[in-house]
Design an enzyme around this catalytic site. Structure first.
Site, PDB file in Angstrom:
ATOM      1  N   ASP A  36       0.848  -1.190   0.000  1.00  0.00           N
ATOM      2  CA  ASP A  36       0.000   0.000   0.000  1.00  0.00           C
ATOM      3  C   ASP A  36       0.882   1.237   0.000  1.00  0.00           C
ATOM      4  OD1 ASP A  36      -3.252   0.285   0.851  1.00  0.00           O
ATOM      5  OD2 ASP A  36      -2.024   2.113   1.075  1.00  0.00           O
ATOM      6  N   TYR A 155     -12.676   7.856 -13.863  1.00  0.00           N
ATOM      7  CA  TYR A 155     -12.747   6.535 -13.209  1.00  0.00           C
ATOM      8  C   TYR A 155     -13.370   5.496 -14.142  1.00  0.00           C
ATOM      9  CZ  TYR A 155     -13.854   3.302  -9.310  1.00  0.00           C
ATOM     10  OH  TYR A 155     -13.956   2.226  -8.463  1.00  0.00           O
TER      11      TYR A 155
END
Ligand SMILES: NC(=O)c1ccc[n+]([C@@H]2O[C@H](COP(=O)([O-])OP(=O)(O)OC[C@H]3O[C@@H](n4cnc5c(N)ncnc54)[C@H](O)[C@@H]3O)[C@@H](O)[C@H]2O)c1
Length: 247
Positions: A36, A155
């Site tokens: 991450d 997106y």
């Protein structure tokens, strides 16, 4: 257990859907690398998994950075000896109608989702090919990549791009036994949907044939199916986890 003895790298796994996938894979015997951009949160998530008896490591990884992605793959191999599953899950949104969307809003979303998934798929396939591993890559798309959402031209383009990338990579990687598939979640109970105005969420839920919001576990189950041998004759597909919305 479905992933006994296998190692999975999951990007964006410090929280949300990625964290749920890490927990689900861990319960099925996988060793987990939590990758991450928030390195401290990745380490915390790995520590939580280890407290549950899962072999896990947390690494800071920016999926838009080639060296960082290669580093996550190398971390899996050096910590656990193999790379068998790679989940391109990291993501973020910068919603705005086109009139108000900046070029940076557009490019940064494309970068994290499309470039990020491409770098991850490429690095994972290279490592699996070199080791002779018949591995699995799972790419997190979204139903917005199928139907488009107003306010999400960036997106929706990115999530549709992930589908094309998945299919092309699946054709290339099939030769050496690596499978590449995608998941398209719909309305899932996460921070993203919790932030939606209740009337908008309620209106969208009326379009869900199964009549309820999806759980993170429903997405994790689909990712598990694609990661495991249950799907050993399946590649280049898109699994919709939408309760039937936009079927
Ligand atoms: N939440 C939903 O309803 C929903 C629906 C469809 C698809 N998705 C997709 O599922 C995935 C996970 O969504 P979520 O709701 O759990 O999001 P989230 O915001 O809860 O988690 C995303 C994680 O990705 C990490 N991340 C962001 N940019 C990164 C980068 N450059 N490199 C590495 N890590 C990075 C974040 O730190 C965070 O931990 C995303 O790809 C999202 O687009 C979510």
């Amino acid at each position: 257990m479905l992933l006994e003895g296998r190692t999975a790298v999951i990007t964006g796994a410090a929280t949300g859907i990625g964290r749920g996938i890490a927990a689900r894979f861990g319960r099925e015997g996988a060793r987990i690398v939590v990758a991450d951009i928030d390195g401290a949160a990745a380490e915390r998530a790995a520590a939580e998994l280890m407290a549950e008896g899962v072999a896990a490591a947390g690494v800071r990884c920016d999926v838009t950075d080639e060296a960082s992605v290669t580093g996550a793959v190398d971390a899996a191999v050096s910590a656990f000896g193999s790379l068998d599953v790679y989940v391109n899950n990291a993501g973020f949104t910068r919603d705005a109608v086109m009139r108000k969307m900046s070029v940076d809003d557009f490019v940064s979303v494309l970068h994290v989702h499309v470039l990020g998934a491409w770098l991850g798929t490429r690095a994972a396939c290279a490592a699996m090919r070199a080791a002779g591993t018949r591995g699995s890559v799972v790419n997190m798309s979204s139903i917005s990549g199928k139907v488009g959402n107003p306010g999400q031209t960036n997106y929706s383009a990115a999530k549709a791009g992930i589908v094309g990338l998945t299919k092309a990579a699946a054709k290339e990687a099939a030769r050496y036994g690596v499978r590449v598939n995608a998941v398209q979640p719909g309305l899932i109970d996460t921070a993203m949907t919790a932030a939606m105005p209740p009337e908008v969420l309620g209106e969208r839920l009326r379009d869900v044939p199964l009549g309820r919001i999806g759980e993170i576990g429903n997405v994790a189950d689909a990712a598990l199916f694609l990661a495991s041998d249950l799907s050993s004759y399946i590649t280049g597909t898109v699994v919709e986890v939408t309760g039937g919305r936009h079927m």
